[in-house]
Design an enzyme around this catalytic site. Structure first.
Site, PDB file in Angstrom:
ATOM      1  N   CYS A 105       6.565  -0.498   6.446  1.00  0.00           N
ATOM      2  CA  CYS A 105       6.052   0.701   5.788  1.00  0.00           C
ATOM      3  C   CYS A 105       7.133   1.205   4.843  1.00  0.00           C
ATOM      4  CB  CYS A 105       5.727   1.756   6.846  1.00  0.00           C
ATOM      5  SG  CYS A 105       5.121   3.300   6.156  1.00  0.00           S
ATOM      6  N   LEU A 106       6.745   1.584   3.643  1.00  0.00           N
ATOM      7  CA  LEU A 106       7.733   2.072   2.674  1.00  0.00           C
ATOM      8  C   LEU A 106       8.423   3.347   3.160  1.00  0.00           C
ATOM      9  CD1 LEU A 106       5.824   1.416  -0.677  1.00  0.00           C
ATOM     10  CD2 LEU A 106       7.725   0.097   0.274  1.00  0.00           C
ATOM     11  N   HIS A 161      -2.162   6.680   7.754  1.00  0.00           N
ATOM     12  CA  HIS A 161      -1.285   7.662   7.099  1.00  0.00           C
ATOM     13  C   HIS A 161      -2.032   8.972   6.828  1.00  0.00           C
ATOM     14  CE1 HIS A 161       2.593   5.860   6.261  1.00  0.00           C
ATOM     15  NE2 HIS A 161       2.052   4.753   5.782  1.00  0.00           N
ATOM     16  N   GLN A 177       2.703   9.986   1.630  1.00  0.00           N
ATOM     17  CA  GLN A 177       4.034   9.366   1.474  1.00  0.00           C
ATOM     18  C   GLN A 177       4.760   9.871   0.235  1.00  0.00           C
ATOM     19  OE1 GLN A 177       2.396   5.180   2.137  1.00  0.00           O
ATOM     20  NE2 GLN A 177       4.448   5.027   2.987  1.00  0.00           N
ATOM     21  N   HIS A 184      -3.634   0.486   8.044  1.00  0.00           N
ATOM     22  CA  HIS A 184      -2.296   1.106   7.982  1.00  0.00           C
ATOM     23  C   HIS A 184      -2.327   2.341   7.075  1.00  0.00           C
ATOM     24  CE1 HIS A 184       2.264   0.743   7.616  1.00  0.00           C
ATOM     25  NE2 HIS A 184       1.956   1.611   6.658  1.00  0.00           N
ATOM     26  N   GLY A 240       0.822  -1.202   0.000  1.00  0.00           N
ATOM     27  CA  GLY A 240       0.000   0.000   0.000  1.00  0.00           C
ATOM     28  C   GLY A 240       0.852   1.246   0.000  1.00  0.00           C
TER      29      GLY A 240
HETATM   30 CO    CO Z   1       2.996   2.929   5.510  1.00  0.00          CO
END
Ligand code: CO
Length: 148
Positions: free
Chosen positions: A88-89, A134, A51, A130, A46
């Site tokens: 998480c990226l 964000h 982000q 998740h 995701g």
């Molecule tokens: Co994340």
């Protein structure tokens, strides 16, 4: 389409509350297309708009070969709990067990503003929670505080 730079946890943008999407136009579609390409290039589950530096309430999830574009989401029901390893990226190379609902129902709109209701179990439920976090400036590591 282009691959976007993913911000990491030090960036204050990731800790801000995002604003609802109001324009369902080419800017949004380009953002979603670029987010998809970015997510696929990272093999993540995701990616949320903040982000990539955009404070809008939009995220994508790619789970079990199903791809969803989720805009202005509202989680309307949760049940059960699960505690699984999460990453998480924006927090590269780190993983931790996070407690999440086992089942969620989320209402949102698609890229054209059409209303959709989606229910998800297990990994999909976790990914939705998740990514939804964000949009409220919450990273999974925030959920671990005081849990040592
Ligand atoms: Co994340």
């Amino acid at each position: 389409m282009s691959t976007l730079k993913i911000l990491t946890f030090e960036n204050e943008i990731l800790h801000k509350v995002c604003k609802p999407v109001v324009h369902f136009d080419e800017n949004l579609w380009n953002l979603l297309d670029d987010m998809k390409q970015t997510l696929l290039s990272k093999e993540g589950a995701g990616l949320a708009a903040p982000q990539v530096g955009v404070l809008k309430r939009a995220f994508i999830v790619y789970v079990n070969n199903d791809f969803f574009e989720v805009i202005n989401p509202k989680i309307i029901k949760t049940s059960g709990t699960q505690c699984e390893q999460e990453g998480c990226l924006s927090i590269p190379g780190k993983y931790a067990k996070v407690t999440r609902p086992k089942f969620v129902i989320v209402e949102f709109v698609d890229r054209f503003g059409n209303k959709i209701t989606l229910s998800g179990n297990d990994f999909l439920a976790r990914a939705i929670c998740h990514e939804n976090d964000h949009l409220n400036g919450i990273l999974y590591t925030d959920l671990l505080k005081g849990k040592k």
